[in-house]
Design a protein around this motif. Structure first.
Motif, PDB file in Angstrom:
ATOM      1  N   ARG A 220      73.834  89.153   4.269  1.00  0.00           N
ATOM      2  CA  ARG A 220      73.376  90.542   4.071  1.00  0.00           C
ATOM      3  C   ARG A 220      73.955  91.126   2.784  1.00  0.00           C
ATOM      4  N   TRP A 221      75.250  90.893   2.581  1.00  0.00           N
ATOM      5  CA  TRP A 221      75.879  91.457   1.381  1.00  0.00           C
ATOM      6  C   TRP A 221      75.341  90.797   0.114  1.00  0.00           C
ATOM      7  N   ALA A 222      75.142  89.488   0.168  1.00  0.00           N
ATOM      8  CA  ALA A 222      74.616  88.796  -1.022  1.00  0.00           C
ATOM      9  C   ALA A 222      73.238  89.354  -1.367  1.00  0.00           C
TER      10      ALA A 222
ATOM     11  N   CYS B 103      87.535 102.974  10.891  1.00  0.00           N
ATOM     12  CA  CYS B 103      86.644 101.845  11.146  1.00  0.00           C
ATOM     13  C   CYS B 103      85.238 102.422  11.282  1.00  0.00           C
ATOM     14  N   LEU B 104      84.400 102.143  10.293  1.00  0.00           N
ATOM     15  CA  LEU B 104      83.094 102.801  10.199  1.00  0.00           C
ATOM     16  C   LEU B 104      81.964 101.795  10.324  1.00  0.00           C
ATOM     17  N   TYR B 105      81.145 101.967  11.348  1.00  0.00           N
ATOM     18  CA  TYR B 105      79.898 101.212  11.515  1.00  0.00           C
ATOM     19  C   TYR B 105      80.103  99.701  11.634  1.00  0.00           C
ATOM     20  N   VAL B 106      81.103  99.312  12.389  1.00  0.00           N
ATOM     21  CA  VAL B 106      81.378  97.880  12.530  1.00  0.00           C
ATOM     22  C   VAL B 106      80.914  97.387  13.902  1.00  0.00           C
TER      23      VAL B 106
ATOM     24  N   VAL C  43      90.097  95.591   5.092  1.00  0.00           N
ATOM     25  CA  VAL C  43      89.849  94.333   5.808  1.00  0.00           C
ATOM     26  C   VAL C  43      88.356  94.148   6.083  1.00  0.00           C
ATOM     27  N   ASP C  44      87.869  92.965   5.826  1.00  0.00           N
ATOM     28  CA  ASP C  44      86.490  92.609   6.189  1.00  0.00           C
ATOM     29  C   ASP C  44      86.456  91.088   6.283  1.00  0.00           C
ATOM     30  N   PHE C  45      85.488  90.548   7.061  1.00  0.00           N
ATOM     31  CA  PHE C  45      85.413  89.085   7.071  1.00  0.00           C
ATOM     32  C   PHE C  45      84.444  88.542   6.038  1.00  0.00           C
ATOM     33  N   ALA C  46      83.701  89.409   5.340  1.00  0.00           N
ATOM     34  CA  ALA C  46      82.729  88.947   4.348  1.00  0.00           C
ATOM     35  C   ALA C  46      83.364  88.946   2.954  1.00  0.00           C
ATOM     36  N   THR C  47      83.581  87.774   2.414  1.00  0.00           N
ATOM     37  CA  THR C  47      84.216  87.685   1.093  1.00  0.00           C
ATOM     38  C   THR C  47      83.299  88.248   0.002  1.00  0.00           C
TER      39      THR C  47
ATOM     40  N   ALA D 148      89.142  99.286   8.213  1.00  0.00           N
ATOM     41  CA  ALA D 148      88.788  98.082   8.981  1.00  0.00           C
ATOM     42  C   ALA D 148      87.279  97.880   8.959  1.00  0.00           C
ATOM     43  N   GLY D 149      86.828  96.767   8.387  1.00  0.00           N
ATOM     44  CA  GLY D 149      85.395  96.536   8.199  1.00  0.00           C
ATOM     45  C   GLY D 149      84.942  97.335   6.992  1.00  0.00           C
ATOM     46  N   CYS D 150      85.658  97.157   5.885  1.00  0.00           N
ATOM     47  CA  CYS D 150      85.516  98.030   4.703  1.00  0.00           C
ATOM     48  C   CYS D 150      84.218  97.797   3.943  1.00  0.00           C
ATOM     49  N   GLY D 151      83.537  96.654   4.178  1.00  0.00           N
ATOM     50  CA  GLY D 151      82.340  96.363   3.397  1.00  0.00           C
ATOM     51  C   GLY D 151      82.662  96.303   1.914  1.00  0.00           C
ATOM     52  N   HIS D 152      81.783  96.879   1.094  1.00  0.00           N
ATOM     53  CA  HIS D 152      82.010  96.820  -0.359  1.00  0.00           C
ATOM     54  C   HIS D 152      83.007  97.876  -0.813  1.00  0.00           C
TER      55      HIS D 152
ATOM     56  N   GLN E 282      90.845  89.335   3.803  1.00  0.00           N
ATOM     57  CA  GLN E 282      89.771  88.733   4.592  1.00  0.00           C
ATOM     58  C   GLN E 282      90.296  88.477   5.999  1.00  0.00           C
ATOM     59  N   GLY E 283      89.666  89.133   6.975  1.00  0.00           N
ATOM     60  CA  GLY E 283      90.120  88.976   8.350  1.00  0.00           C
ATOM     61  C   GLY E 283      88.994  89.311   9.313  1.00  0.00           C
ATOM     62  N   ASP E 284      89.061  88.703  10.489  1.00  0.00           N
ATOM     63  CA  ASP E 284      88.063  88.950  11.543  1.00  0.00           C
ATOM     64  C   ASP E 284      88.656  89.965  12.515  1.00  0.00           C
ATOM     65  N   LEU E 285      88.003  91.104  12.626  1.00  0.00           N
ATOM     66  CA  LEU E 285      88.539  92.179  13.474  1.00  0.00           C
ATOM     67  C   LEU E 285      88.508  91.826  14.962  1.00  0.00           C
ATOM     68  N   ALA E 286      87.863  90.711  15.305  1.00  0.00           N
ATOM     69  CA  ALA E 286      87.929  90.259  16.697  1.00  0.00           C
ATOM     70  C   ALA E 286      89.352  89.804  17.031  1.00  0.00           C
TER      71      ALA E 286
ATOM     72  N   THR F 278      76.432 103.044  -6.063  1.00  0.00           N
ATOM     73  CA  THR F 278      76.463 104.512  -6.129  1.00  0.00           C
ATOM     74  C   THR F 278      76.533 105.171  -4.755  1.00  0.00           C
ATOM     75  N   ARG F 279      76.667 104.359  -3.693  1.00  0.00           N
ATOM     76  CA  ARG F 279      76.712 104.982  -2.364  1.00  0.00           C
ATOM     77  C   ARG F 279      77.956 105.854  -2.246  1.00  0.00           C
ATOM     78  N   PRO F 280      77.786 107.126  -1.872  1.00  0.00           N
ATOM     79  CA  PRO F 280      78.957 107.995  -1.773  1.00  0.00           C
ATOM     80  C   PRO F 280      79.800 107.632  -0.549  1.00  0.00           C
TER      81      PRO F 280
ATOM     82  N   SER G  14      76.241  85.753   8.717  1.00  0.00           N
ATOM     83  CA  SER G  14      75.111  86.678   8.590  1.00  0.00           C
ATOM     84  C   SER G  14      75.484  87.855   7.689  1.00  0.00           C
ATOM     85  N   TRP G  15      76.750  88.313   7.790  1.00  0.00           N
ATOM     86  CA  TRP G  15      77.162  89.421   6.929  1.00  0.00           C
ATOM     87  C   TRP G  15      77.315  88.967   5.479  1.00  0.00           C
ATOM     88  N   GLU G  16      77.748  87.737   5.268  1.00  0.00           N
ATOM     89  CA  GLU G  16      77.793  87.221   3.888  1.00  0.00           C
ATOM     90  C   GLU G  16      76.379  87.252   3.294  1.00  0.00           C
TER      91      GLU G  16
HETATM   92  C1  LIG Z   1      77.539  98.182   8.352  1.00  0.00           C
HETATM   93  S1  LIG Z   1      78.836  97.501   7.380  1.00  0.00           S
HETATM   94  C2  LIG Z   1      79.885  98.939   7.172  1.00  0.00           C
HETATM   95  C3  LIG Z   1      80.795  98.803   5.987  1.00  0.00           C
HETATM   96  C4  LIG Z   1      81.630 100.057   5.706  1.00  0.00           C
HETATM   97  N1  LIG Z   1      82.579 100.325   6.758  1.00  0.00           N
HETATM   98  C5  LIG Z   1      80.728 101.253   5.520  1.00  0.00           C
HETATM   99  O1  LIG Z   1      80.814 102.208   6.275  1.00  0.00           O
HETATM  100  O2  LIG Z   1      79.921 101.208   4.591  1.00  0.00           O
HETATM  101  C6  LIG Z   1      79.772  96.567   8.566  1.00  0.00           C
HETATM  102  C7  LIG Z   1      80.878  95.764   7.926  1.00  0.00           C
HETATM  103  O3  LIG Z   1      81.702  95.227   8.943  1.00  0.00           O
HETATM  104  C8  LIG Z   1      82.015  93.902   8.618  1.00  0.00           C
HETATM  105  N2  LIG Z   1      82.306  93.223   9.880  1.00  0.00           N
HETATM  106  C9  LIG Z   1      81.490  93.092  10.942  1.00  0.00           C
HETATM  107  N3  LIG Z   1      82.116  92.447  11.937  1.00  0.00           N
HETATM  108  C10 LIG Z   1      83.361  92.161  11.473  1.00  0.00           C
HETATM  109  C11 LIG Z   1      84.470  91.482  12.024  1.00  0.00           C
HETATM  110  N4  LIG Z   1      84.437  90.939  13.253  1.00  0.00           N
HETATM  111  N5  LIG Z   1      85.594  91.379  11.277  1.00  0.00           N
HETATM  112  C12 LIG Z   1      85.628  91.894  10.032  1.00  0.00           C
HETATM  113  N6  LIG Z   1      84.605  92.540   9.443  1.00  0.00           N
HETATM  114  C13 LIG Z   1      83.480  92.675  10.162  1.00  0.00           C
HETATM  115  C14 LIG Z   1      80.793  93.362   7.888  1.00  0.00           C
HETATM  116  O4  LIG Z   1      81.088  92.262   7.066  1.00  0.00           O
HETATM  117  C15 LIG Z   1      80.381  94.599   7.097  1.00  0.00           C
HETATM  118  O5  LIG Z   1      80.983  94.606   5.837  1.00  0.00           O
END
Ligand SMILES: C[S@@+](CC[C@H](N)C(=O)[O-])C[C@H]1O[C@@H](n2cnc3c(N)ncnc32)[C@H](O)[C@@H]1O
Length: 209
Positions: free
Chosen positions: A14-16, A118-121, A71-75, A50-54, A100-104, A28-30, A10-12
């Motif tokens: 969303r990002w696509a 770790c922001l908004y994960v 680290v993020d699981f979405a390539t 952790a969960g770095c997104g773009h 690429q890693g799953d934070l679970a 341009t997101r700050p 689902s995150w792949e």
């Molecule tokens: C809302 S985005 C936040 C991205 C970034 N931290 C930010 O603040 O813009 C959440 C991110 O967490 C990643 N994510 C969610 N669950 C994850 C997991 N179990 N392992 C790794 N990444 C995960 C998603 O792929 C997504 O890139």
């Protein structure tokens, strides 16, 4: 909504879609203001995003001298971050390790990082466990910054963009941090700057030396 909707696929998707529809907005997101406040007071060292997104925060940290494990699981997001870093310059690109890693399950090396953020994960129902695992990666004297977007805005009662997600809350994060190891610097809900756009749960803690 089900947990299913926040899995890797689902995150792949969303990002696509975000990169297809709003590449300019993504580019341009700050960087996150909570991160700027915390990192702005620190000497650059090793950071984990952790969960770095773009990678807006990763790129800011690397541009300010940090060596970052992102680290993020979405390539899809990682590839975009890597390509942005290369566009900025080789010095920034060389300071980032995109993983690429799953934070679970992905576990940082113990005591390695001067800053773990770790922001908004979405933390799939295991918030305290995930917080403890990430916190174990912080070096003595280092900083931990966790921010969760509250799924319901407590001031309006309305669902936010994080509705249906399990994100870190102040109470769960603080409960996961042993006070003999951690000094809590900030632990509070902070409304976002744009009225009605939600409330962030912000936890900044320092690992005792
Ligand atoms: C809302 S985005 C936040 C991205 C970034 N931290 C930010 O603040 O813009 C959440 C991110 O967490 C990643 N994510 C969610 N669950 C994850 C997991 N179990 N392992 C790794 N990444 C995960 C998603 O792929 C997504 O890139």
């Amino acid at each position: 909504m089900t947990t299913e909707e926040f899995d890797r696929d689902s995150w792949e998707r969303r990002w696509a879609q975000a990169l297809r529809d709003h590449a300019d907005v993504v580019a341009t997101r700050p960087p996150n203001p909570h991160l700027l406040t915390v990192a702005g007071d620190l000497r650059p060292g090793l950071a984990l995003d952790a969960g770095c997104g773009h990678g807006a925060e990763t790129l800011w940290l690397a541009a300010h001298g940090w060596r970052v494990t992102a680290v993020d699981f979405a390539t899809t997001a990682l590839d975009h971050g890597r390509s942005s870093a290369e566009t900025i310059g080789t010095d920034v690109a060389e300071r980032v390790d995109w993983v690429q890693g799953d934070l679970a399950t992905w576990t940082p090396p113990p005591g390695r990082y001067d800053l773990v953020t770790c922001l908004y994960v979405h933390m799939a129902g295991a918030v305290e466990q995930t917080v403890r695992r990430l916190a174990a990666g912080v070096a003595p004297g280092g900083a931990l910054l966790l921010v969760g977007h509250r799924p319901i805005d407590p001031t309006t009662g309305n669902a936010t963009a994080a509705a249906g997600q399990v994100q870190v809350s102040v109470d769960t994060a603080v409960a996961a941090l042993d006070p003999s190891d951690w000094e809590i610097v900030v632990a509070e809900d902070r409304p976002r700057a744009a009225a009605g756009s939600g409330v962030d749960a912000v936890v900044h803690a320092r690992r005792r030396p």
